[in-house]
Scaffold this active site. Sequence first.
Site, PDB file in Angstrom:
ATOM      1  NE  ARG A 119       4.481   1.921  -0.036  1.00 44.06           N
ATOM      2  CZ  ARG A 119       5.695   1.815   1.068  1.00 44.06           C
ATOM      3  NH1 ARG A 119       6.910   1.853   0.590  1.00 44.06           N
ATOM      4  NH2 ARG A 119       5.248   1.441   2.168  1.00 44.06           N
ATOM      5  CG  ASN A 126       1.312   1.178   4.158  1.00 44.67           C
ATOM      6  OD1 ASN A 126       1.158   0.123   4.021  1.00 44.67           O
ATOM      7  ND2 ASN A 126       2.630   1.637   4.165  1.00 44.67           N
ATOM      8  N   GLY A 127      -0.902  -0.517   6.360  1.00 46.58           N
ATOM      9  CA  GLY A 127      -0.797  -1.056   7.501  1.00 46.58           C
ATOM     10  C   GLY A 127      -1.769  -2.021   7.993  1.00 46.58           C
ATOM     11  CG  HIS A 147      19.899 -37.174   0.190  1.00 45.04           C
ATOM     12  ND1 HIS A 147      20.338 -38.473   0.539  1.00 45.04           N
ATOM     13  CD2 HIS A 147      20.861 -36.456   0.330  1.00 45.04           C
ATOM     14  CE1 HIS A 147      21.804 -38.492   0.429  1.00 45.04           C
ATOM     15  NE2 HIS A 147      22.032 -37.303   0.473  1.00 45.04           N
ATOM     16  CD  GLU A 205      10.040 -11.709  -6.954  1.00 46.81           C
ATOM     17  OE1 GLU A 205      11.299 -11.919  -7.047  1.00 46.81           O
ATOM     18  OE2 GLU A 205       9.770 -10.543  -6.251  1.00 46.81           O
ATOM     19  CE  LYS A 247      14.474 -11.780  -7.813  1.00 49.31           C
ATOM     20  NZ  LYS A 247      15.189 -10.949  -6.924  1.00 49.31           N
ATOM     21  CD1 TRP A 258       0.145  -6.685  -2.721  1.00 45.67           C
ATOM     22  CD2 TRP A 258       0.113  -6.914  -0.510  1.00 45.67           C
ATOM     23  NE1 TRP A 258       0.601  -7.924  -2.131  1.00 45.67           N
ATOM     24  CE2 TRP A 258       0.513  -8.297  -1.025  1.00 45.67           C
ATOM     25  CE3 TRP A 258      -0.032  -7.021   1.148  1.00 45.67           C
ATOM     26  CZ2 TRP A 258       0.696  -9.306  -0.196  1.00 45.67           C
ATOM     27  CZ3 TRP A 258       0.273  -7.921   1.727  1.00 45.67           C
ATOM     28  CH2 TRP A 258       0.703  -9.222   1.251  1.00 45.67           C
ATOM     29  CB  CYS A 285      -1.067   0.178   1.115  1.00 43.20           C
ATOM     30  SG  CYS A 285      -2.154  -1.169   1.178  1.00 43.20           S
ATOM     31  CE  LYS A 289      12.049  -2.939  -4.506  1.00 42.76           C
ATOM     32  NZ  LYS A 289      12.509  -4.244  -5.074  1.00 42.76           N
ATOM     33  CD  GLU A 339      17.755 -13.275  -5.273  1.00 42.68           C
ATOM     34  OE1 GLU A 339      16.965 -13.809  -4.494  1.00 42.68           O
ATOM     35  OE2 GLU A 339      17.313 -12.305  -6.029  1.00 42.68           O
TER      36      GLU A 339
END
Length: 604
Positions: free
Chosen positions: A27, A100-101, A499, A483, A480, A74, A2, A599, A476
């Site tokens: 965001r 936001n929160g 295994h 995502e 990526k 978001w 947000c 983000k 990483e």
Amino acid sequence: MCGIIGYTGDKKASDIIIQGLKYLEYRGYDSSGVAVLNDGVIKVAKKEGRIVNLERHLEEYPLEGHLAIGHTRWATHGRPSDDNAHPFISFHTRFAVVHNGIIENYLEIKEELMAEGVVFRSQTDSEVVAHLVEFMDKGDTKRAILDAVAKLKGAFALGIICVDSPDVIYAVKKDNPLIVGVTDNEGFICSDINSLQKFLSEVIVLDNDQMAVVGRGKAEVFSFDGIPVKKERIKLTAEEENALSDYECFMDKEMSEIPSALRRAIKFYREEKCFSKIDKDYLKKIRRINIVGCGTALHAGLYGEKLLNKFIPDVDVHSEMASEFRYDDVKVDENTLTITISQSGETADTLTCQRMVNARGGKTLTICNVPTSSMVHYADYALMICAGPEVAVASTKAFNCQELVFAMFVFDLALLRGTITPETYAHFCAEIDALPEKAEKALALREKISAYAARNFRRKSVFYLGRGMDYCVAMEGSLKLKEISYIHCEAYAAGELKHGTLALIEKDIMVVALVTQKNLIDKMYSSLAEVKTRGASLTVITPFADNPSLLDIADYIMEIPVTEEVLSPIISVIPTQLMSYYIARAKGCDIDKPRNLAKSVTVE
Ligand code: F6R
């Protein structure tokens, strides 16, 4: 997670809000909205989906006025929809609020307000704030907001406007970022410092439990007790232009900036003598180091852990994802250093761990990209990675710089504690100087990887393999790819595959292996033979491109420049970043704004 913005001034407020929201869209991007105050009336426009939907709506149904707040969402509580989009209007339409929160006790407050006859129009936690403020209002807007805030539990950055204050935005901050700024005849509030670069040359960063009353050309800050607080103004210095220029998307731009970001980070670390700012006696005494982060930042931390284990053998090192660290009974004493790693410096899980450690009397060092962030503000020590603004949801250049700065810190610490010689230290410094040019060479793989992506983007499943330091890069690379391309992808320590997971390897599975450590080539070859035998297509990222075993087994070789092995993850990750980008592009994905993500994750 947000983004909020507010404007008061001579310009058409809704235009400024739309421009600002576009910078904040990373965001959250499942709905957006604006509330404009004009002639004593607040009008709201809200649209599900990207900001462009709101922009089109406003072209058709313009909102005139010079004071407005806006929001890009978001979703946490309540699915993405027009109704659940912010801003929210209070029951007598006297207040509008963006948030936001998370308001943790919203159900309790909602029940109380409903019992008083307030009708709710959304499923969000945020709507309670608008009604609560109006409910508390006895004619003093600032007091009403502070009284309402005193009842809220959770994390919140709020932007509030009221019909009684035609030129004023109220900004409230607790545990989520909020910046305010003014020009001669304007006032702004915003979640993010980078989004204000276009409008302002300096800003005020609110601390927790502070409120600002922002008018045209003036901002007053108060504690939640209503006591005025004097605040320093921070100059905005653009490290990189945060507009897209000629690039296709921000991820593309940000990967291209890796060499310049590395150069800047090296220069800053040395010229600012960042290591010397950390208490030497304390550094010599450390017996334990905890490393905490999330996602990409955590992977940089895992690399740091490998370096610490190698170069500072007398220190116990423990790395952990932040969302788990806080539940572990982790040891924190006066000889423990906890390192938090974060691009944004606002990630709630990591920030909570940092606070937890500080509350237990432990020392914290943050490796961070945003100097005005909460993590930098509250940490005992900070090392800035100087990557410049990172807008794409998928982190790229910040990762390279996090690894770099972690490595520089480890070499300095090792020299200080006498576990490496000055000669070895000088050798590493020279190798660090060579990194930006090597990053440029690795980026030259673009064309080859673009063609490779065109042949491989239909793969359904991908495995990244590595051993030792290469395993951090495998993790990483895998994150990526999944995502931004939505292809199922997993990272495995190459020796672990047999295994159990080897059962998944069959024809058409793509395996990408990192092979940058000379002493591990033979062991890697055995693992790669196991997957090749089962029909997988094999891509090898390596500086040892003429190694006969690798040449024999690989379907594709991505050759990277030879790099001092302990620094190779800073370079070897680049082909994995490019592969994700070109595969996602070939699939037609929205690269900068992958589905379900945001983000800056400022909720736990
Ligand atoms: C992945 C990515 C995320 C972030 C994570 C932590 O590309 O960007 O995994 O790394 O959300 O964010 P920061 O570094 O801001 O704490």
